[in-house]
Motif scaffolding. Sequence first.
Motif: not given
Length: 551
Positions: A47-52, A55-61
């Motif tokens: 899956g992928i996890q997106l944080a908006f 302190p660290l927004p981004g897309l995590q594999l």
Amino acid sequence: MYNSWFHIRAIARYLQSVLPDAVIYGCYTYQKDELVIRFADGDQLQGIQLAFHPPLPGLQLENRLAEARRHVALFKKLTGERIHSVKWHRSDRQILISLKNDQKYLLLQLFGINGNGFLLDPNFTVLDSFRKSRKEIMVRPEEFTTRDSLHVPEPAFRQILAEHHDLNITQIVSRLPIPVFSTTLTGELCYRSGLSDKMLVTNLSNEQIGILFHHYNHILTEINQNHYFVYESATPLFSLLALKNRLSVPCESFTDLIAASRHYVALFYQATNREQLRKLLSSRLALALQQFQRKLRRQEQELLNLPTATEYREWADTLLANIHHLPNHSDTVTLPKLTNPNQSLRIPLNPKLTIAENANKFYTKSRQIENSRKELQDSIRDAQESIRKISHQLKTVQACQDLKEMQQIQQQIPARLIQQQPGPDSTEREPFYRFRAHNWELLVGKSARDNDRLSFKHARPEDFWFHAEHGTGSHVVVRNPGKQASLPPDIIEYAAGVAAFYSKAKHSAVVPVIYTKKKYIWKRKNMPPGKVFTKFTKSVIVKPLDPKELV
């Protein structure tokens, strides 16, 4: 370079290599501003996890993704859909996932804390979104690709430099065909080229332009080689190429994007936790240091002001030596000194006491002074030792670069110092004056910057806001805890009068003042301090009123 365009491109390329024909198991969220997209039977990627959120927004594999017990299902129409392709935007941080032969699309906008996810129909119309969005989404499919070339021809490179010869190197890289160079890449380009980032293009020689072009394309080539580097500096750095300007910084290289991202994220949060702990310990130790320094100054002054015990003992000894020929119940006596009979000594007495009782009182006073002096001296030594220890601990905390070591330092610091809260002397200065009028609280800004803090940090949406209509002046806020639709006429007159008094028109006979609710004022970025926009205002003409008259 984490969450930069190059990083998003690398993620999209990886997704394009593993996701086609994969089935979406579900989309959900278990924490605010976090979106999880899970794939069925994903061997390489679960899956992928997106944080908006900071302190660290981004897309995590994620190749190991445990489903949270409590979560909210999202984009339910995507469940069971098969992925057709993954594309990335040519110049923006966006990923477009097409589903079921382009019958639906999932648009991921990776704009940091302003990012979002959208479910689109075949015409790229928004069907659903992860976060509410007021902006209309315009998707141009031709701007997304699965193949691009990180190469710039030298003639095009030189032409752009010739057209913008008045810019410096930092500015010119944003005009090149790949206008997404980060500060890190710009710094690396200048380091390799031996040029200053502030150097103007017009001052570059033909040879220097050639060197700059060579290293520019060489950096793009390195980025395309799927090697990843995590620099373990005080603030960790994720990079898609080996940085020659950071050769002295410990670095770990990877060929696996998931492993590199996970290592960087772990280091980032360690550094974040370390800095948060450093900030906490530093503030508490600095507060304790100030308290002990104030205590030390106060005790040293008390020691200086402490009378000498010798004088009281000399008075007592002199009284007892002459006790048989002195009358009792006298106010004062003058006697020769025992150590030097040629000098006289004037001794004040309590007429209610006998000579012996007065002497005993002086002996007691002498002992009290000696005890007080010893206690003060001991307390001063303790305060000095505490200041020495706290100063050493503060320097150690400020120099420490390891989280575990800082946690060990925390254990050595007394809990009472860490748990203490700043007292009245350490509290933040209030940006306003407080006044009351008939049980209504008025807040008056102290300066232009304080006006902004009052209106946009302390004032609540339903509070009433006043300001002199023409010219500069203080913002005046009338608290409205009951959320009333309007104020009583006398309070309007009072608050307007105060706003007039705290304006440049305070010496005028009458002053026009506007007022509205706080929710109807706003300001744009880069506006001068104190300046705001308003709407739905009303106006009154009042005499300037000193708020002291409200008492």
